[in-house]
Motif scaffolding. Sequence first.
Motif, short mmCIF file in Angstrom:
data_model
loop_
_atom_site.label_atom_id
_atom_site.label_comp_id
_atom_site.label_asym_id
_atom_site.label_seq_id
_atom_site.Cartn_x
_atom_site.Cartn_y
_atom_site.Cartn_z
N GLU A 180 -13.37 6.79 4.67
CA GLU A 180 -12.08 6.15 4.95
C GLU A 180 -10.92 7.04 4.50
OE1 GLU A 180 -14.57 4.78 3.30
OE2 GLU A 180 -15.31 3.33 4.78
N THR A 181 -11.07 7.66 3.34
CA THR A 181 -10.03 8.55 2.83
C THR A 181 -9.86 9.76 3.72
OG1 THR A 181 -10.46 7.85 0.55
CG2 THR A 181 -9.29 9.93 0.85
N MET A 182 -10.96 10.36 4.14
CA MET A 182 -10.88 11.53 5.01
C MET A 182 -10.24 11.19 6.35
SD MET A 182 -14.42 13.63 4.18
CE MET A 182 -15.52 12.22 4.39
N ALA A 183 -10.55 10.00 6.87
CA ALA A 183 -9.93 9.58 8.13
C ALA A 183 -8.42 9.43 7.96
CB ALA A 183 -10.54 8.27 8.60
N ARG A 184 -7.98 8.86 6.83
CA ARG A 184 -6.55 8.70 6.57
C ARG A 184 -5.87 10.07 6.46
NH1 ARG A 184 -6.92 6.15 2.17
NH2 ARG A 184 -6.14 7.63 0.63
N PHE A 185 -6.50 10.99 5.73
CA PHE A 185 -5.92 12.32 5.60
C PHE A 185 -5.83 13.01 6.96
CE2 PHE A 185 -7.63 12.84 0.98
CZ PHE A 185 -6.65 11.97 0.53
N GLY A 186 -6.85 12.81 7.80
CA GLY A 186 -6.81 13.41 9.13
C GLY A 186 -5.63 12.94 9.95
N GLU A 187 -5.33 11.65 9.86
CA GLU A 187 -4.17 11.13 10.58
C GLU A 187 -2.87 11.66 10.00
OE1 GLU A 187 -4.20 9.58 13.44
OE2 GLU A 187 -6.37 9.85 13.38
N GLN A 188 -2.83 11.88 8.69
CA GLN A 188 -1.65 12.50 8.09
C GLN A 188 -1.48 13.93 8.60
OE1 GLN A 188 -2.41 12.04 3.90
NE2 GLN A 188 -2.04 9.82 3.94
N HIS A 189 -2.59 14.64 8.77
CA HIS A 189 -2.52 15.98 9.36
C HIS A 189 -1.98 15.91 10.78
CE1 HIS A 189 -5.98 17.48 6.53
NE2 HIS A 189 -4.80 17.53 5.94
N ARG A 190 -2.37 14.89 11.54
CA ARG A 190 -1.87 14.75 12.91
C ARG A 190 -0.36 14.61 12.92
NH1 ARG A 190 -4.62 12.76 17.45
NH2 ARG A 190 -6.17 11.65 16.21
N ALA A 191 0.18 13.76 12.04
CA ALA A 191 1.62 13.56 11.97
C ALA A 191 2.33 14.83 11.50
CB ALA A 191 1.94 12.40 11.03
N LEU A 192 1.72 15.53 10.56
CA LEU A 192 2.30 16.77 10.06
C LEU A 192 2.35 17.82 11.17
CD1 LEU A 192 3.31 18.65 7.83
CD2 LEU A 192 0.92 18.96 7.11
N ALA A 218 -5.91 10.00 -4.60
CA ALA A 218 -7.33 9.83 -4.35
C ALA A 218 -8.17 10.52 -5.42
CB ALA A 218 -7.68 10.38 -2.96
N VAL A 219 -7.76 11.73 -5.81
CA VAL A 219 -8.51 12.46 -6.83
C VAL A 219 -8.39 11.76 -8.18
CG1 VAL A 219 -8.66 14.64 -8.08
CG2 VAL A 219 -8.29 14.64 -5.61
N LEU A 220 -7.19 11.29 -8.51
CA LEU A 220 -7.00 10.59 -9.78
C LEU A 220 -7.80 9.30 -9.82
CD1 LEU A 220 -3.17 11.01 -10.44
CD2 LEU A 220 -5.05 12.14 -11.62
N ARG A 221 -7.84 8.61 -8.69
CA ARG A 221 -8.59 7.37 -8.63
C ARG A 221 -10.07 7.64 -8.90
NH1 ARG A 221 -7.17 6.04 -3.89
NH2 ARG A 221 -5.21 5.09 -4.58
N GLY A 222 -10.57 8.73 -8.30
CA GLY A 222 -11.96 9.08 -8.54
C GLY A 222 -12.21 9.45 -9.99
N ALA A 223 -11.24 10.15 -10.61
CA ALA A 223 -11.40 10.53 -12.01
C ALA A 223 -11.42 9.29 -12.91
CB ALA A 223 -10.26 11.47 -12.43
N LYS A 224 -10.56 8.31 -12.61
CA LYS A 224 -10.52 7.09 -13.41
C LYS A 224 -11.83 6.31 -13.31
CE LYS A 224 -5.51 6.35 -13.23
NZ LYS A 224 -4.42 5.49 -12.73
N GLN A 225 -12.46 6.41 -12.13
CA GLN A 225 -13.72 5.71 -11.92
C GLN A 225 -14.90 6.46 -12.53
OE1 GLN A 225 -13.75 5.33 -7.66
NE2 GLN A 225 -12.32 3.60 -7.66
N GLY A 226 -14.61 7.66 -12.98
CA GLY A 226 -15.63 8.41 -13.68
C GLY A 226 -16.70 9.01 -12.79
N ASN A 227 -16.37 9.22 -11.49
CA ASN A 227 -17.42 9.72 -10.61
C ASN A 227 -17.15 11.11 -10.07
OD1 ASN A 227 -15.39 9.34 -8.79
ND2 ASN A 227 -16.41 7.73 -7.61
N THR A 228 -16.19 11.83 -10.63
CA THR A 228 -15.91 13.16 -10.11
C THR A 228 -16.11 14.25 -11.15
OG1 THR A 228 -13.56 13.13 -10.72
CG2 THR A 228 -14.14 12.23 -8.58
N GLY A 229 -16.20 13.93 -12.41
CA GLY A 229 -16.33 14.96 -13.41
C GLY A 229 -15.03 15.64 -13.74
N LEU A 230 -13.91 15.13 -13.23
CA LEU A 230 -12.61 15.73 -13.48
C LEU A 230 -12.09 15.29 -14.84
CD1 LEU A 230 -10.96 15.18 -10.00
CD2 LEU A 230 -12.00 17.25 -10.88
N PRO A 231 -11.12 16.03 -15.40
CA PRO A 231 -10.49 15.59 -16.63
C PRO A 231 -9.86 14.24 -16.45
CG PRO A 231 -9.90 17.88 -16.13
CD PRO A 231 -10.61 17.32 -14.92
N PRO A 232 -9.71 13.45 -17.51
CA PRO A 232 -9.11 12.12 -17.41
C PRO A 232 -7.72 12.20 -16.80
CG PRO A 232 -10.10 12.44 -19.57
CD PRO A 232 -10.13 13.78 -18.89
#
Length: 239
Positions: A180-192, A218-232
């Motif tokens: 769903e996120t990738m689809a949204r980003f793709g549409e943003q690319h279309r507008a850009l 999106a990246v921050l949300r994934g970090a908060k959920q603890g599923n990306t291995g990114l810094p808090p």
Amino acid sequence: MVAGEEDLTRRLGALMTSGEVPADGRLPPERQLAERFGVSRARLRQALERLEDEGTIYRRQGRGTFAAPPVANGSSVLNRIAREVTPQDIMEVRLEIEPALAAHAAARARSDDLARLRQLMLATIDQDERIAYETADDIFHYNIAVLARNPLFLEVYDAIRTVRKLAAWGEIRRESHTPETMARFGEQHRALFAAISDRDGPKAARLMEEHLVDVNRAVLRGAKQGNTGLPPADPSSPD
């Protein structure tokens, strides 16, 4: 393009999105590719030339052929930065640089540039496989930087890409990209792309900024959920 050429081009495209290509995007040497696909090197070069004309691959003298724009060899400075940088550090710089690149691209892109950029934009739409999306996204953004036609800007952008590739968390961030996120980003690319094609620099800059803010969320949300291995995530950042 005859059927055999279409098949070879399709097979090369499948290789580039298969996960076999290393993080720097470098494809195997021509001799190995020709042996793998059972074709002559002359025929392989013809297919590679077509893919290069389409902006699908990048060839650099003395460095090889890349499935995505080549990452500069990391200098000692960039290697050190990559060890210290956080995703938020990267995004702060991208938010300063990429809207300006989009505005310049709107002013300076030629008609053939826009035709190629449109195809690259379309490649980011309806991608439900993360590796394929990441590659298409990287190439689309890189070509906007190229179309800005400022070698110093492009050097800065190359440094940003290199640090992102060298950072330990660089490949993990794709886990935050749901279909769903990738689809949204793709549409943003279309507008850009539409804004760049319409030569509307201020709108292109605004849409690029809005897109990057959404990517950051999106990246921050994934970090908060603890599923990306990114810094808090910074608790003051929007989600």
